[in-house]
Enzyme design. Structure first.
Site, PDB file in Angstrom:
ATOM      1  CG  ASP A 208      -2.895   7.613   2.282  1.00 46.30           C
ATOM      2  OD1 ASP A 208      -3.762   7.820   3.205  1.00 46.30           O
ATOM      3  OD2 ASP A 208      -2.960   6.606   1.807  1.00 46.30           O
ATOM      4  CG  HIS A 284      -6.957   6.812   2.362  1.00 50.62           C
ATOM      5  ND1 HIS A 284      -6.629   6.705   3.598  1.00 50.62           N
ATOM      6  CD2 HIS A 284      -7.444   5.638   2.189  1.00 50.62           C
ATOM      7  CE1 HIS A 284      -6.607   5.319   3.663  1.00 50.62           C
ATOM      8  NE2 HIS A 284      -7.180   4.679   2.892  1.00 50.62           N
ATOM      9  CD  GLU A 347      -8.786   1.329   3.924  1.00 51.13           C
ATOM     10  OE1 GLU A 347      -8.614   0.447   4.723  1.00 51.13           O
ATOM     11  OE2 GLU A 347      -7.858   2.264   3.916  1.00 51.13           O
TER      12      GLU A 347
END
Length: 552
Positions: A208, A284, A347
């Site tokens: 991440d 990420h 995302e």
């Protein structure tokens, strides 16, 4: 007068019958009281079976899988009773726990468990089913089975007949070790917690923005640079109940070597827990970009993120980046033997792609409509590579945008809509909607809880979830593989806090995914989970006991 007498007699008879039924129900539930998840069928019998140092475990076939199926149970006996039970294939008429493979049992994870006064009989289609039967037997034994040796314990099990099988194939929890790192020893403990509740999947979130946690030998800077950050943000609850943000100004991080990962995998295999590794693409990605800025659209420089959220810099779609991703995934696939590789997909802002000459050229070259279709192209290329290695991909529901990869499994987190859309297209789905399955959300009055990310998912709400949306046809519903809970660790720094957030809501997910829909009853579950707390205490597991003190 006669009618009054008849009415009185009928009423008395009704009350007697009601009392008998109530007593029977209490007796029936008493043996199931400590069992979580609750079995599909359970019938209590009279009498007890006693384990002692002469009790033997008799296997219908002696191999590694069968020994794994009884190994955890026998290790507990060795520690708690001071002796392990002899494992043999020699048949004996009494004082045995007979474990037999029975191909006629339809579900590969199902089992039959019969405890009578003379012996315990276990049947299952596979060693995995044997393992789950032994976990049930474990819960039927006195809670001292979970603690170090104490003398004068009688290892008695009430006689019972159980037929049991899981409702869903996918039953698990996800742990984010990127925002806050947790040692391999804790990961093993977490796997123990899953196995105890008959969960079969550990989703390991390994990369991440705030840390890259898996060592990739071809790209050593991923962990040398991407595995650490100079400080960490923490939340502090003040005396007046307000929360302030502060910083822990120490270098923070860590990662797992291939040898450590193999050790964890071997540990999980002995508990019949499959590990799904997650390597995030294309978003990420900041920790990776800090190590190799040339993987970005802009060239950097970058630092491992100190704060939490969604960041614009993601992996570029340059051809050499696909080579990077394939090299990383090759090492991951060589380590993890399971069917699935999770490739993220969530995302991923498109602002850098919109302003990147390489990305725009690829859009034109491939005849793509926009950046959403470019992400679909990106995911499909990864899927093609992963499938060439004999594996399948899982992605968060954003992988639906721009067109879903043909064989991808969708992990639906932004509500159920993504899961419904994927199932209607014929793709497999795992449900994990935020409003039911996000275990980093508060589970009780926030003012009484450790500081966290927000949200509110109490135990009753997690337990109330039905993984199969009503909108699906029976054929579409077959694509719902199950459900999992997700533990993101932005503000969950310690292992105690992870455990506290995971349970008992994790037990609610275990029962939702294992037990028949019609057997679910929240008040009954509460009674059983409160009894389970005593066992959690014996195992030194932390948990949230808000249901004992707060009005729901």
């Amino acid at each position: 007068k006669l009618k009054i007498k008849e009415y009185a007699m009928k009423k008395l008879l009704f009350l007697i019958c009601l009392n008998i039924l109530s007593f029977s129900a209490i007796a029936q539930s008493k043996e199931a009281l400590n069992l979580v998840p609750i079995p599909a069928k359970i019938k209590t019998l009279s009498g007890e079976f006693t384990l002692d140092k002469n009790t033997q475990i008799v296997l219908s076939e002696d191999n590694e899988s069968m020994r794994n199926a009884v190994g955890v149970f026998n290790s507990l006996m060795r520690r708690a009773a001071g002796y392990a039970l002899k494992i043999t294939t020699d048949q004996r008429s009494s004082n045995t726990i007979e474990c037999r493979i029975n191909p006629s049992i339809s579900n590969p994870e199902g089992y039959k468990l019969i405890v009578n006064k003379n012996k315990v009989s276990v049947e299952a289609q596979t060693p995995q089913g044997i393992f789950y039967a032994m976990q049930t037997l474990r819960q039927l034994l006195p809670m001292q089975i979970e603690r170090p040796f104490q003398s004068n314990v009688e290892w008695k099990v009430s006689c019972v007949e159980i037929e049991d099988e899981p409702r869903f194939r996918h039953r698990g929890l996800m742990l984010d070790v990127c925002r806050h790192f947790h040692s391999k020893e804790f990961v093993k403990k977490f796997i123990d917690m899953l196995a105890y509740h008959k969960m079969n999947t550990f989703h390991w979130h390994l990369t991440d923005d705030q840390g890259w946690r898996i060592q990739i030998k071809k790209y050593p800077r991923l962990t040398e640079i991407g595995g650490f950050r100079p400080r960490s943000m923490i939340l502090v609850r003040e005396e007046n109940g307000s929360i302030t943000r502060t910083w822990e100004n120490e270098r923070y991080g860590g990662y797992y070597t291939p040898e450590e990962i193999k050790e964890v995998i071997a540990y999980a295999e002995k508990r019949f827990v499959n590990i799904i590794p997650e390597i995030e693409f294309p978003g990420h990605a900041t920790a990776a970009l800090a190590a190799y800025p040339e993987l970005s659209c802009s060239g950097g420089p970058f630092n491992v993120e100190l704060t939490y959220g969604v960041f614009n810099d993601i992996f570029c779609t340059k051809e050499k980046n696909f080579e990077f991703m394939e090299n990383v995934l090759s090492e991951v696939i060589d380590l993890f033997p399971g069917k699935y590789i999770h490739i993220g997909g969530d995302e991923a802002p498109k602002v850098r792609w919109k302003n990147c000459a390489h990305c725009q050229e690829l859009i034109k070259k491939e005849g793509l409509k926009d950046e959403h279709e470019l992400q679909s192209y990106f995911i499909k290329r990864i899927e093609k590579f992963v499938e060439s290695k004999g594996r399948r991909i899982i992605g968060w529901d954003e992988i639906l945008e721009g067109g879903l990869a043909p064989n991808a499994t969708v992990l639906s987190w932004r509500g159920e809509e993504g899961g419904i859309a994927a199932a209607r297209q014929g793709n497999d789905v795992i449900m994990a909607p935020t409003s039911y399955a996000y275990l980093d959300y508060y589970q009780a009055n926030p003012k009484t809880q450790p500081p966290g990310i927000g949200g509110f998912v109490p135990l009753w709400k997690t337990y109330s979830y039905e993984p199969v949306p009503a909108e699906l046809t029976p054929q579409q519903a077959k694509h719902i593989l199950g459900m999992q809970g997700n533990i993101w660790t932005e503000y969950i720094r310690t292992t105690d806090h992870v455990e506290y957030m995971a349970f008992p809501r994790g037990a609610a997910i275990a029962e939702t995914t294992w037990s028949p829909k019609e057997k679910k009853n929240y008040e009954n579950f509460k009674a059983r989970i409160i009894e389970q707390f005593k066992r959690y205490d014996e195992m030194n597991w932390n948990y949230c006991d808000a249901i004992l003190t707060e009005v729901e």
